[in-house]
Scaffold this motif. Structure first.
Motif, mmCIF file in Angstrom:
data_model
loop_
_atom_site.group_PDB
_atom_site.id
_atom_site.type_symbol
_atom_site.label_atom_id
_atom_site.label_comp_id
_atom_site.label_asym_id
_atom_site.label_seq_id
_atom_site.Cartn_x
_atom_site.Cartn_y
_atom_site.Cartn_z
ATOM 1 N N UNK A 193 39.834 29.827 40.152
ATOM 2 C CA UNK A 193 39.876 31.231 39.698
ATOM 3 C C UNK A 193 38.562 31.881 40.142
ATOM 4 N N UNK A 194 38.685 32.779 41.113
ATOM 5 C CA UNK A 194 37.449 33.311 41.707
ATOM 6 C C UNK A 194 37.061 34.671 41.164
ATOM 7 N N UNK A 195 37.997 35.369 40.533
ATOM 8 C CA UNK A 195 37.638 36.700 40.009
ATOM 9 C C UNK A 195 38.482 37.053 38.795
ATOM 10 N N UNK A 196 38.098 38.197 38.214
ATOM 11 C CA UNK A 196 38.695 38.628 36.960
ATOM 12 C C UNK A 196 40.187 38.913 37.117
ATOM 13 N N UNK A 197 40.552 39.501 38.288
ATOM 14 C CA UNK A 197 41.962 39.894 38.432
ATOM 15 C C UNK A 197 42.865 38.655 38.499
#
Ligand code: C2E
Ligand code: MG
Ligand code: MG
Length: 555
Positions: free
Chosen positions: A494-498
């Motif tokens: 999971x690399x980002x908030x979205x």
């Protein structure tokens, strides 16, 4: 003719002839002298004989008759001795020829052997050089059967021998007339082919023909065997200017090309390129570095946070090994794990970092779990579960806090053994996750083959989540499989908030990835946990406790 003219000797042996220099001079001398004396005595005796026939005398003198008889005996004796000697020379020559054949050919396949191919290559390369044709070249084509040891182990050495003989026949059938075949040893063959250097495609065709000949089923030991081979090709035009032995150099180059073909999937051919030598040297350096690094303790654990996606709460860490190499810097596991597996040192390496991780994690909040990755190669060791339990006991680490992550590759191992290892560990409270789910071909049936506690969706699905509808449906299918089988699911990468938000919409997950934090050292993790008051025992506290224990023991 000299002793060292093997060509003439071979011809003579084949024709059953004896060369002039080998004739027995003494026997021939005796025969000649006896013949001369016979003629002389006969001449002296003839008048007496004639007079005797005419009735005018008593015939030749008795001494002449005796001399004639003696001469006849000498001639017969000399002739007999000469014949005996010739017979002996012929049989000795035949034996020598057979010994020479044995020394230069491979007795199993009848092709040349390692010793004789060298001079043949040197001769053909010299011929090409001196031919006056600047394009005349020689290709050295090296073949090695894929997984021959396995074939031998499964079907027996006799079947292996039959396979090699048939293989040699098939290769011979597709070689051009001017080429020759040698068995270098074991399942390794080499063909030397003179060709026009401008027509490399002709050698490509031979290589393809050899590969497809090998792919035809072999009838061995009452069954059919499917075999493949890998081919490496070197060309005489690639030889360095100052090269002592063309044969040795070409063998070395073809060997590297063959190794490259093996590395890149087998059942294929590759031409030698100078870059391969460099790669091979780097690989050897990597191997030596890994071996030395294990003894020097250069492999260290890093930790990646694992969180509950819904609440953001930290639930544990996945340990990821790193190699702190003095020459290469910090090396990632994708580079050294496969090499350590091939070198057979993965267990040493892995157990070293796991032991360190258990000591590090012992001081964390006891609610935090520690996940460690286990290579399929380690699951071949029947003592693996015992060794892991021993490490936990030595580190005083509760098995309930440990999770092992195994990939689908483990399902291809001896599944009975893997199941018994997993069961022993689970009986002690260790959890088992299926890592990188989705990249392989694990079926639902295989998912049930082992009593997993968790599925981890591979990060390639998560990273594509925002971009593709298809991926979103794959992820939600995996989530429902997990729900249906009562298996919690972790999403990796999971690399980002979205991405985190998309996952929240799909279902309930634990998660990890750069959004939550990059893998960190033990000290960084300790600092993080201390700041969050989640260190069960501080290092200084532990030392103090140990001091109290020692004082108590001393008192
Ligand atoms: P893995 O178990 O799937 O570990 C996750 C890998 O994804 C780690 O790479 C991690 O650094 C990386 N990663 C985590 N979050 C993100 C993200 O948001 N984006 C991207 N692009 N990558 C992310 P790493 O540390 O290079 O490890 C690679 C693989 O090496 C691991 O995959 C694991 O299969 C293996 N491995 C690591 N340590 C060990 C070990 O001690 N023993 C064995 N047998 N294998 C290990
Ligand atoms: Mg993992
Ligand atoms: Mg993974």
């Amino acid at each position: 003719m000299s002793e060292s003219d093997p060509g003439l000797e071979k011809e003579a042996a084949q024709a059953g002839k004896v060369l002039p220099g080998e004739r027995d001079i003494i026997a021939l001398g005796i025969i000649a002298a006896a013949l001369i004396m016979f003629v002389g005595h006969a001449a002296a005796a003839v008048p007496g004989v004639l007079r005797f026939i005419e009735g005018n005398g008593d015939g030749p003198a008795a001494y002449l008759a005796s001399a004639l008889l003696l001469n006849t005996a000498l001639i017969l004796f000399g002739w007999h001795r000469h014949n005996e000697l010739m017979k002996e020379i012929r049989s000795r020559r035949k034996a020598e020829e057979q010994a020479r054949e044995l020394a230069f050919t491979d007795p199993l396949t009848g092709s040349l052997n390692r010793r004789s191919i060298g001079p043949e290559v040197d001769r053909l390369v010299a011929e090409a050089k001196n031919s006056g044709n600047e394009h005349a070249a020689v290709a050295f084509v090296m073949l090695d059967l894929d997984h021959f040891k396995q074939i031998n182990d499964l079907n027996g050495h006799r079947a292996g021998d039959t396979l090699l003989v048939t293989m040699a026949d098939r290769v011979r059938d597709v070689l051009p007339d001017a080429a020759c075949l040698a068995r270098l040893g074991g399942d390794e063959f080499a063909c030397v082919i003179p060709y026009d250097g401008r027509d490399a495609a002709s050698i490509d065709r031979v290589a393809c023909a050899i590969i497809s000949a090998a792919r035809q089923p072999f009838e061995v030991a009452g069954g059919e065997l499917a075999v493949s081979l890998s081919v490496g090709i070197a060309c005489s035009s690639g030889l360095p200017e100052a090269c002592e032995s063309a044969a040795e150099e070409m063998l070395h180059m073809a060997d590297m090309a063959m190794y490259h073909a093996k590395k890149n999937g087998r059942n294929r051919y590759d031409w030698f390129e100078p870059k391969m030598e460099h790669d091979l040297r780097s690989r050897a350096e990597l191997e030596n570095g890994i071996l030395a690094g294990i003894t020097r303790g250069e492999f260290v654990p890093f930790y990646e946070q694992q969180v509950d996606i819904a609440t953001g709460e930290l639930t544990g860490f996945e340990m990821l090994a790193r190699w702190n190499s003095p020459n290469l810097g910090l090396v990632s596991p994708d580079r050294f794990i496969p090499v350590a597996e091939e070198l057979g040192v993965i267990a040493d390496l892995s157990e070293g970092v796991i032991a360190q991780a258990l000591r590090d994690a012992r001081d964390w909040d006891p609610r935090l779990t520690l996940a460690v990755n286990i290579s399929p190669v380690q699951m071949r060791d029947p003592w693996f579960a015992q060794r892991l339990l021993k490490l936990m006991a030595e580190a005083n680490f509760p098995p309930e806090r440990l999770e092992i992550e195994i990939t689908e590759m483990c399902l291809n191992e001896n599944i009975g053994l893997v199941r018994s290892l997993v069961t022993s560990l689970k009986n002690q409270g260790v959890k088992v996750s299926l890592d990188d789910f989705g990249v392989g071909y694990a079926t639902l049936a295989q998912l049930r083959a082992l009593p997993f506690d968790r599925i981890k969706i591979d990060r390639q699905f998560i990273s594509r989540l925002a971009r593709s509808e298809d991926t979103a449906s794959v992820v939600s299918t995996i989530a429902s499989i997990g729900e249906g089988m009562n298996l919690p699911v972790t999403a990796e990468g999971i690399e980002n908030e979205s991405l985190r938000d998309s996952l929240r919409r799909i279902g309930t997950f634990k998660g990890q990835g750069y959004f939550y934090g990059r893998p960190e050292t033990a000290e960084q993790v300790r600092a993080r946990l201390r700041s969050e008051a989640r260190l069960a025992v501080d290092g200084r506290e532990r030392l103090a406790l140990a001091g109290t224990d020692l004082r108590a023991a001393g008192a």
